[in-house]
Design a protein around this motif. Structure first.
Motif, mmCIF file in Angstrom:
data_model
loop_
_atom_site.group_PDB
_atom_site.id
_atom_site.type_symbol
_atom_site.label_atom_id
_atom_site.label_comp_id
_atom_site.label_asym_id
_atom_site.label_seq_id
_atom_site.Cartn_x
_atom_site.Cartn_y
_atom_site.Cartn_z
ATOM 1 N N TRP A 1 5.789 2.116 -7.555
ATOM 2 C CA TRP A 1 4.518 2.712 -7.113
ATOM 3 C C TRP A 1 3.600 2.993 -8.298
ATOM 4 O O TRP A 1 2.398 2.691 -8.260
ATOM 5 N N SER B 1 -8.106 1.296 -6.210
ATOM 6 C CA SER B 1 -6.876 1.973 -6.664
ATOM 7 C C SER B 1 -6.807 3.385 -6.103
ATOM 8 O O SER B 1 -5.757 3.838 -5.653
ATOM 9 N N SER C 1 -5.539 4.057 -2.492
ATOM 10 C CA SER C 1 -4.104 4.213 -2.221
ATOM 11 C C SER C 1 -3.620 5.614 -2.576
ATOM 12 O O SER C 1 -2.672 6.114 -1.975
ATOM 13 N N CYS C 2 -4.277 6.273 -3.531
ATOM 14 C CA CYS C 2 -3.910 7.664 -3.835
ATOM 15 C C CYS C 2 -4.231 8.557 -2.654
ATOM 16 O O CYS C 2 -3.382 9.318 -2.174
ATOM 17 N N SER D 1 -2.095 7.713 0.378
ATOM 18 C CA SER D 1 -0.690 8.110 0.214
ATOM 19 C C SER D 1 -0.523 9.617 0.397
ATOM 20 O O SER D 1 0.512 10.075 0.878
ATOM 21 N N ALA E 1 -0.693 2.108 2.610
ATOM 22 C CA ALA E 1 -0.736 2.773 1.307
ATOM 23 C C ALA E 1 -0.127 1.868 0.242
ATOM 24 O O ALA E 1 -0.700 1.664 -0.834
ATOM 25 N N TYR E 2 1.031 1.298 0.559
ATOM 26 C CA TYR E 2 1.667 0.381 -0.404
ATOM 27 C C TYR E 2 0.820 -0.886 -0.575
ATOM 28 O O TYR E 2 0.655 -1.385 -1.690
ATOM 29 N N ARG F 1 -2.051 -0.195 -2.745
ATOM 30 C CA ARG F 1 -1.598 0.037 -4.114
ATOM 31 C C ARG F 1 -1.487 -1.287 -4.875
ATOM 32 O O ARG F 1 -1.967 -1.412 -5.997
ATOM 33 N N GLU G 1 -3.616 -2.949 -7.965
ATOM 34 C CA GLU G 1 -2.945 -3.446 -9.174
ATOM 35 C C GLU G 1 -3.441 -4.857 -9.512
ATOM 36 O O GLU G 1 -3.759 -5.173 -10.660
ATOM 37 N N PHE H 1 5.923 8.421 -3.783
ATOM 38 C CA PHE H 1 4.573 8.594 -4.348
ATOM 39 C C PHE H 1 4.599 9.629 -5.468
ATOM 40 O O PHE H 1 3.666 9.727 -6.257
#
Lengths: 664, 664
Positions: free
Chosen positions: B25, B290, B293-294, B297, B341-342, B345, B349, B607
């Motif tokens: 993660w 980015s 996803s924070c 999550s 969420a994943y 993420r 990336e 997370f």
């Protein structure tokens, strides 16, 4: 000097009689005139100001609610308002208050569940507000499942009293509106225990606070549950918690219409049919459906007017930019919501009729339509509130960045509205109840039982399973019969598919749990059909006024076809329509949007919302948006001083490179 | 005594190595360790407390932000933190502040658009925060359309100065974060006028406030725009307005890297390619992806843990009720969000890598991939932020009534997140930009131009237009190649259909406007394909840790198949899959949810969010929810006294029947 109307040109474009549409929206000329009078009364009264609400501290906000509530009562008395007028006035005050629960839950609970004697004792005091009551059902650990409540009411035959007690933390009453600070009494739901047996959940009237000084009575711990979503919004309400430490109440404070406990502590069920209790639930949910169209119409009114004022891109030769409402992306998001407001309005009107009808039947001990009526109100409550909550947020987005300002009115409208999706039955739980009725109805078809009311179409299931949509050109989608059959076929096929899957399970309850998401989708399809069909039925009525019916026909088509587009997967995958027919829906929608466009501002004018009720700088009737935004900004508490509080301690040391030694 | 862990049983169920998943993660072991260190640093520092934030008045909230900002700078200096550490620490402080704009917009604007000389003059002061800057682009009447800005910068050759002026109310700068109260300087966008000509919008550095006492300089009117959505949330930020009354600045304060005005007032464009400016936009949007996803999550972590704690219905023989997370309706709503969420993420990336790649290319004057990279970041920014905003609200609903309490953390998370859908490019406007590139790419296929990057699949358009999905059993849907082809075929067919409709218009721009809603849907299909394909690519990598890859494979399948179910209409109506294959998607999803269920809590533990960062009573690591809800409630300001302020004036007169004579 004439007041400026930035939207005058828009209003001139309308091709229908707005005044007549106002009457259609209100339901009758009488309703329109009364409602208009009350709206103006509230708007002109400085006590009912609400433009500073989102800046009030929690304490000031509650105090403001207490003041407005008392003032509304005072005005009702002074002006000798009827019950209808008083309720309408209160709805325009537009601020959640303990009084809502007192009138809509506490009193009806006693009316519905109290004996004649109990009603004679409590109701006169309640009507006069000599006592203030709330409805204490849900607990910290228990919401939807009433049977899981933990508060106990143990009968003590020695003293002829019940001992009310909160055995665990999770049994604390939690959420009841008006409980935290205002209520002196509550109808409390607790597990009845007598003779060592548990008789399930019953209702009790319990005094919480002294009528002398308002302090909580011994054994009562009561307070506010804390801040909720948003600023302003539902924070005006004192949703409360409540714990009992062996509080004793006389036996006659159990509401005993349906079941009694005798002097000896014997539990007795009366012969009053329990189904009667459902009547209240139907009534409350019917009101929620009606109110959904109010909330939705406010959001749509704000977004429509501002979309006509706001311009962005598309300037040619230095001329003005294009009005945002002219963009198809804006229209395809906004106009279905405008259509939904009207659709929900008529669904609410019809539900009101249904409630009257079922009430008559119940009085005649005819319970035959009750399950279907129950499913119907539950389902419509679920889909209208979910759609309205989403729509308010969509309207906010449709206003761009400025929709994010509190003075747009949309943040508070959203925050105050969303509890509707959870209270009076969680929306998903309700849809599963609808699905249960649908599965039962489908199962009974084989035995020849004829479905009634809104499930009647399932009686034609054989036809609906194999019918073919006859649309060849986009205009064919304008035929009400074509639309109706597509929605009926979709709903029927989804229900039958679920029933077939269920029949594959040896344990039906396990099956129901396993495919519950599919069941929810089938229930949604069924409920959307109801709304579409009631809109179509409405249009069969005689509707006077130049162009009024034509506008409503357009909106009905927009409502149905935009749903069809949104749920295209349902329609195409069940073979109700072909992909080509799906593409024609899109084409027809574009034409419909062009028809709605010139009438859009007039269609939201027809809601007859005052600027006070809208509470939105962006939705102002005169469209003078930017001047007022600028004036509103100056009211920010941060603009009281040029240099902000905290500059010397926290900004200056940074600028002067003294952060290492600063005391923060 | 061991601390209680109400979720221990859930954690024991997990069939994978959570510690290894934390590293996946975070992106790397280094990132994980650094991030963990910073999170704990913030959580243990009393200055960074935020549990009372929603109860602060606006003034106190801004002061709190000023204090936290100064304290974060101080800690950075004291602990000698690296830039990476400092940024991470700041992200865990989790409070919108003027400092965000100073570092992320003001400084990069100078870095990107300033000449070497300008950078040498301004950047050292900005890095040391001897000046505080913001980014003043949008105006009261102008958001998305930068070319429509009205503020003017007129060159005066007599004094070698620009005269900055706000000619109309709508030209007031509006919204810039940090502008209202904190900033001493701003990069201001204004129309350059020289020699009687308009040269369009250029950027200028302008001082707003005195560095001695922070008062606004002559000719500058500046303030806060007012309350915004929610309590706490973005109200910690001083979004501002700004008006200029003929403010004079030296000529060298126009940022002159790309265009210059000479001493004589001549407008000159340098040979620096304007495309270089896009680099910043790509960078900012990549960061937004980015961060999505924070935010997502956090919401998913709260909803998942509380769904495991909360029980409702299904008690058998008086035993405990069923954990809400065991209901399929809950799973079918929650697990796709967990998977998202994943997915976001890994998309983030990958975008980071893409940004590095394009930066390298730009330095070598290779602009070939820029349009596609630009479309790709714009599109991903749009769909990840829209999905995240909706998901946060869905998570709130998944927490039932308690999600509506501020202490659930979800209301504030929603309110603070949603501006992401509007700023840095309105999400619908961005999708239309993506659609434009797609239409261009499809049009160029005929001429043999090979599409690159994320549009490369369009090079196989002939195959994709006629391929048939080979799924026969539900398990077939687990093959990545099958999923990928379905998503590629859908996206390709939707783009081609739009291109064909467009070709029927004689005026292409009119056509584009007319079918813009269809274009938006095609763009969404394209962007969802990117995210699915990047998730699949990620899984081709070597991923260590017991069971880690298996979990990610399940999540990837959940993500793709739940999208497929949600957009079934697209897939079936374009003939990419049959209705039967659509039904198998549903069946496979049910199996996948059963695989995710025992790992759900561990998957959100991965997370590595601290309780401080989550800021949620419902999402607590230890699951001790009800005790803490009760403790939080007592902190309500309304619980300071038993009897509320306002009782004597507004409640007592009602109870005592003295309302007629009461002074309200």
């Amino acid at each position: 000097m004439e007041p400026l109307d930035y939207l005058a040109e828009e209003r001139n474009k309308a091709s229908f009689d707005v005044e007549e549409m106002k009457i259609v929206w209100a339901g009758s000329r009488h309703a329109y005139e009364m409602s208009d009078r009350m709206a103006r009364l509230v708007a002109s009264d400085p006590v009912f100001r609400k433009d500073n609400r989102t800046m009030l501290s929690r304490k000031d906000l509650l105090k403001d609610t207490l003041r407005k509530t008392a003032h509304a009562v005072k005005r009702t008395v002074e002006l000798n308002l009827s019950e209808e007028e008083s309720m309408t006035l209160w709805s325009y005050v537009d601020q959640p208050s303990y009084a809502n629960l007192h009138w809509a839950m506490f009193i009806p609970a006693i009316e519905g569940q109290g004996t004649e004697e109990q009603k004679q004792k409590w109701l006169p005091m309640a009507y006069k507000m000599q006592i203030i009551g709330c409805y204490a059902q849900t607990e910290l650990g228990h919401g939807s499942n009433v049977q899981g409540l933990e508060t106990t009411a143990t009968f003590d035959p020695e003293t002829d009293e019940f001992v009310i007690h909160s055995p665990k933390l999770t049994s604390s009453k939690w959420w009841p509106g008006g409980l935290g600070k205002a209520s002196t009494h509550a109808v409390v739901y607790a597990r009845l225990r007598t003779n060592g047996q548990d008789y399930g959940v019953q209702a009790f009237i319990i005094q919480l606070r002294s009528l002398d000084d308002h302090s909580p009575l011994p054994g009562i711990t009561v307070g506010d549950v804390g801040m909720k979503f948003g600023s302003g919004a539902y924070n005006s309400m004192d949703n409360g918690f409540l714990r009992f430490d062996h509080v004793r109440i006389p036996r006659n404070q159990m509401l005993m219409r349906v079941s009694q406990v005798t002097r000896e502590g014997k539990y007795v069920r009366s012969d009053v049919p329990r189904q009667l209790l459902y009547g209240t639930m139907v009534s409350v949910r019917q009101i929620i459906v009606s109110e959904s169209s109010c909330a939705l119409s406010r959001a749509v009114c704000i977004a429509t007017r501002y979309s006509a004022v706001r311009r962005q891109f598309g300037s040619q030769n230095g001329g003005p930019e294009t009005q945002v409402i002219n963009y198809k992306t804006q229209q395809s998001r906004l106009f279905p919501l405008l259509a939904s407001a009207y659709a929900f309005r008529f669904a609410g009107e019809w539900l009101k009729w249904l409630y009257t009808d079922v009430t008559k039947r119940l009085k005649a001990n005819d319970f035959s339509t009750l399950p279907e009526v129950h499913a119907c109100t539950a389902g419509l409550k679920s889909i209208t509130t979910s759609a309205t909550a989403d729509a308010i947020e969509e309207c906010r987005k449709l206003c761009g960045g400025h929709g994010y300002l509190s003075c747009s009115g949309l943040p508070e409208l959203f925050a105050v509205y969303i509890p509707n999706c959870t209270f009076e039955g969680d929306n998903i739980v309700l849809l599963l109840q609808v699905a249960r009725i649908l599965m039962k109805t489908v199962a009974q078809l084989a035995s020849g039982k004829k479905p009634v009311g809104t499930t009647a179409y399932l009686g034609r299931v054989e036809h609906l399973m194999q019918c073919h949509c006859e649309v060849r050109r986009a205009e064919d989608w304008l035929k009400p019969s074509v639309i109706l059959e597509a929605f009926e076929a979709r709903a029927a096929r989804m229900s039958v598919a679920c029933a077939q899957t269920l029949s594959g399970f040896s344990n039906p309850e396990e099956g129901f749990a396993d495919i519950s998401s599919d069941l929810v989708e089938a229930a949604v399809a069924h409920c959307q059909l109801i709304i579409v069909s009631k809109f179509i039925e409405k249009l069969k009525q005689d509707i006077p006024g130049k162009g009024v019916k034509t506008q409503l026909e357009n909106l009905c088509n927009v409502y149905a076809l935009s749903l069809l587009h949104k749920h295209l997967g349902d329609f195409v995958s069940t073979g109700c329509i072909t992909p080509e027919q799906g593409a024609l829906v899109n084409e027809q929608l574009r034409s419909l949007y062009s028809l709605v466009r010139p009438n859009a501002v007039a269609l939201v004018d027809a809601f007859n919302h005052t600027d006070h009720y809208l509470g939105s700088v962006l939705g102002r009737y005169d469209g003078n948006v930017y001047q007022k935004l600028y004036e509103e900004a100056w009211k920010s508490p941060l603009n009281d001083t040029d240099v902000p509080d905290g500059y010397r301690e926290y900004i200056r040391p940074l600028l002067k490179q003294q952060i290492r030694t600063a005391r923060l």
